[in-house]
Motif scaffolding. Sequence first.
Motif, PDB file in Angstrom:
ATOM      1  N   TYR A  62      45.946   6.934   8.649  1.00 15.20           N
ATOM      2  CA  TYR A  62      46.643   8.026   8.304  1.00 15.20           C
ATOM      3  C   TYR A  62      47.087   8.683   9.504  1.00 15.20           C
ATOM      4  N   TRP A  63      46.277   8.642  10.621  1.00 11.69           N
ATOM      5  CA  TRP A  63      46.707   9.259  11.868  1.00 11.69           C
ATOM      6  C   TRP A  63      48.144   8.492  12.276  1.00 11.69           C
ATOM      7  N   ASN A  64      48.262   7.236  12.238  1.00  7.45           N
ATOM      8  CA  ASN A  64      49.025   6.346  12.877  1.00  7.45           C
ATOM      9  C   ASN A  64      50.420   6.706  11.975  1.00  7.45           C
ATOM     10  N   CYS A  65      50.153   7.012  10.583  1.00  7.52           N
ATOM     11  CA  CYS A  65      51.424   7.445   9.950  1.00  7.52           C
ATOM     12  C   CYS A  65      51.886   8.787  10.561  1.00  7.52           C
ATOM     13  N   THR A  66      51.196   9.699  10.783  1.00  2.00           N
ATOM     14  CA  THR A  66      51.473  10.973  11.469  1.00  2.00           C
ATOM     15  C   THR A  66      52.066  10.935  12.880  1.00  2.00           C
ATOM     16  N   TYR A  67      51.470  10.057  13.617  1.00  2.00           N
ATOM     17  CA  TYR A  67      52.349   9.725  14.852  1.00  2.00           C
ATOM     18  C   TYR A  67      53.703   9.423  14.718  1.00  2.00           C
ATOM     19  N   LEU A  68      54.139   8.735  13.697  1.00  3.05           N
ATOM     20  CA  LEU A  68      55.440   8.444  13.529  1.00  3.05           C
ATOM     21  C   LEU A  68      56.210   9.775  13.050  1.00  3.05           C
ATOM     22  N   THR A 111      61.520   6.384   6.940  1.00  2.00           N
ATOM     23  CA  THR A 111      60.422   5.428   7.114  1.00  2.00           C
ATOM     24  C   THR A 111      59.141   6.168   7.429  1.00  2.00           C
ATOM     25  N   GLY A 112      59.135   7.373   8.031  1.00  2.00           N
ATOM     26  CA  GLY A 112      57.924   8.159   8.319  1.00  2.00           C
ATOM     27  C   GLY A 112      57.500   8.848   6.795  1.00  2.00           C
ATOM     28  N   THR A 113      58.509   9.039   6.007  1.00  2.00           N
ATOM     29  CA  THR A 113      58.206   9.686   4.576  1.00  2.00           C
ATOM     30  C   THR A 113      57.276   8.556   3.691  1.00  2.00           C
ATOM     31  N   ILE A 114      57.985   7.410   4.052  1.00  2.00           N
ATOM     32  CA  ILE A 114      57.551   6.400   3.188  1.00  2.00           C
ATOM     33  C   ILE A 114      55.915   6.026   3.524  1.00  2.00           C
ATOM     34  N   PHE A 115      55.795   5.737   4.880  1.00  2.00           N
ATOM     35  CA  PHE A 115      54.479   5.599   5.356  1.00  2.00           C
ATOM     36  C   PHE A 115      53.468   6.600   5.065  1.00  2.00           C
ATOM     37  N   ILE A 116      54.005   7.889   5.226  1.00  2.00           N
ATOM     38  CA  ILE A 116      52.969   8.941   4.908  1.00  2.00           C
ATOM     39  C   ILE A 116      52.749   9.228   3.459  1.00  2.00           C
ATOM     40  N   CYS A 117      53.547   8.679   2.446  1.00  2.00           N
ATOM     41  CA  CYS A 117      53.372   8.605   1.232  1.00  2.00           C
ATOM     42  C   CYS A 117      52.384   7.366   0.839  1.00  2.00           C
ATOM     43  N   ILE A 118      52.868   6.174   1.241  1.00  2.00           N
ATOM     44  CA  ILE A 118      51.857   5.000   0.942  1.00  2.00           C
ATOM     45  C   ILE A 118      50.317   5.112   1.530  1.00  2.00           C
ATOM     46  N   TYR A 119      50.108   5.805   2.417  1.00  2.00           N
ATOM     47  CA  TYR A 119      48.691   6.093   2.908  1.00  2.00           C
ATOM     48  C   TYR A 119      48.323   7.512   2.769  1.00  2.00           C
ATOM     49  N   LEU A 209      54.543  17.126   4.560  1.00  2.00           N
ATOM     50  CA  LEU A 209      55.264  16.277   5.502  1.00  2.00           C
ATOM     51  C   LEU A 209      56.165  15.580   4.817  1.00  2.00           C
ATOM     52  N   ALA A 210      55.847  15.138   3.564  1.00  2.00           N
ATOM     53  CA  ALA A 210      56.851  14.376   2.826  1.00  2.00           C
ATOM     54  C   ALA A 210      57.955  15.091   2.259  1.00  2.00           C
ATOM     55  N   GLY A 211      57.465  16.273   1.841  1.00  2.00           N
ATOM     56  CA  GLY A 211      58.876  17.170   1.466  1.00  2.00           C
ATOM     57  C   GLY A 211      59.637  17.511   2.607  1.00  2.00           C
ATOM     58  N   ILE A 212      59.027  18.068   3.773  1.00  2.00           N
ATOM     59  CA  ILE A 212      60.298  18.441   5.030  1.00  2.00           C
ATOM     60  C   ILE A 212      60.896  17.115   5.409  1.00  2.00           C
ATOM     61  N   GLY A 213      60.266  16.061   5.225  1.00  2.00           N
ATOM     62  CA  GLY A 213      60.867  14.666   5.517  1.00  2.00           C
ATOM     63  C   GLY A 213      62.281  14.288   4.517  1.00  2.00           C
ATOM     64  N   VAL A 214      61.981  14.373   3.341  1.00  2.00           N
ATOM     65  CA  VAL A 214      63.057  14.342   2.533  1.00  2.00           C
ATOM     66  C   VAL A 214      64.409  15.257   2.671  1.00  2.00           C
ATOM     67  N   LEU A 215      63.758  16.417   3.250  1.00  2.00           N
ATOM     68  CA  LEU A 215      64.999  17.492   3.485  1.00  2.00           C
ATOM     69  C   LEU A 215      65.377  17.149   4.789  1.00  2.00           C
ATOM     70  N   MET A 216      64.802  16.733   5.692  1.00  2.00           N
ATOM     71  CA  MET A 216      65.543  16.187   7.186  1.00  2.00           C
ATOM     72  C   MET A 216      66.592  14.859   6.647  1.00  2.00           C
ATOM     73  N   CYS A 217      65.904  14.189   5.643  1.00  2.00           N
ATOM     74  CA  CYS A 217      66.846  12.885   5.448  1.00  2.00           C
ATOM     75  C   CYS A 217      68.114  13.389   4.786  1.00  2.00           C
ATOM     76  N   VAL A 218      68.210  14.495   3.817  1.00  2.00           N
ATOM     77  CA  VAL A 218      69.473  15.054   3.361  1.00  2.00           C
ATOM     78  C   VAL A 218      70.302  15.719   4.561  1.00  2.00           C
ATOM     79  N   SER A 219      69.547  16.432   5.312  1.00  2.00           N
ATOM     80  CA  SER A 219      70.302  17.264   6.406  1.00  2.00           C
ATOM     81  C   SER A 219      70.847  16.065   7.325  1.00  2.00           C
TER      82      SER A 219
END
Length: 239
Positions: A62-68, A111-119, A209-219
Motif C-alpha cells: 500500500y505504501w508503494n501505491c501511495t508513492y506513485l 495508473t495511480g488510481t488503478i493501483f490504489i484501488c487494487i491494493y 485518493l481515488a476520487g481525487i485521481g479520477v477528477l485529475m484524469c478528467v481535468s
Amino acid sequence: MAYGRVANDDYGYADGGNLTLKLFIVQGFLFLLSLIAFSLCMWIRFDLDFWEWCNEIGWYTYWNCTYLVMITMMLKAMLLVLGWYTVWTESRMLSLLCAVLHPLMFILHLTGTIFICIYGVEESSALTDELMDVFLALVYKWDTDPRASRILKQIMEYVGCCGADGGGDFIAVYKPIPTECREPISGNEWANGCMQQLAFWLEPWTATLAGIGVLMCVSDAVFTFVYMKFRASIEKDEM
C-alpha cells in the motif's frame, strides 16, 4: 497579460477573457486538491500506528501505491503552476507544452488510481490474498515469536479482527483463540478476519485518493483541449 489588446477570439481564452479567469480559478482549485492528496499520502506514510504495522509485518504494497500517487500529485501541482504562467504570459510554446504534458499526466493519474484501488479496497482479491498470507504467517509464529504475536495483538485490538480469516486460523494450527479476538464488551469473536477488516480499514484513504485521481484524469482530458484552443486563440489574436 496583454491588457492593451482587444480579444478577437470567440471563446474568451485570450486577453483576460472570462474563460481565462475561470481557467485560473479551476487550476487553483486543482492545485489545492493535488496538495491535499500529496499531504494525505505523506500522512499514510508516516502515520505512527500504520508505520509500525507495515514495518513489523513486512507489508509495503500500500505504501508503494501511495508513492506513485504522491509523485503524480507533485508533478500535477508543478504542471498547474506552469499552466498559470502560460495563461498569464499567453505563450504559444508553453500552451503546446501544457497540451502535451496533460495527456501524460492523465496516464499517471489513471495508473495511480488503478493501483490504489487494487491494493486498497475490501473487494480486491489481490489485496485480501496478500494480507491472508501475511496474517497467516503471524498466526503460525504466535507462540514462538514475541514480536509477531505483539504486532498481531495490536492490529486485532485496533482494527477489530481475528487471525487472518477468523478464529479458525488459530484452531487449525492447534493454538488457543486469544482474548484479542473478542470484543471487549460482549465477549463475542470479531466478525471478520484481519485480511478483510484491515482492507476495509484502508478504504477511507483509498476512496479519497481515488476520487481525487479520477477528477485529475478528467481535468487532464479537458485541459488538453483547452490549451489547444488557447493556443489557437493566441495565434488568431496576433494576426
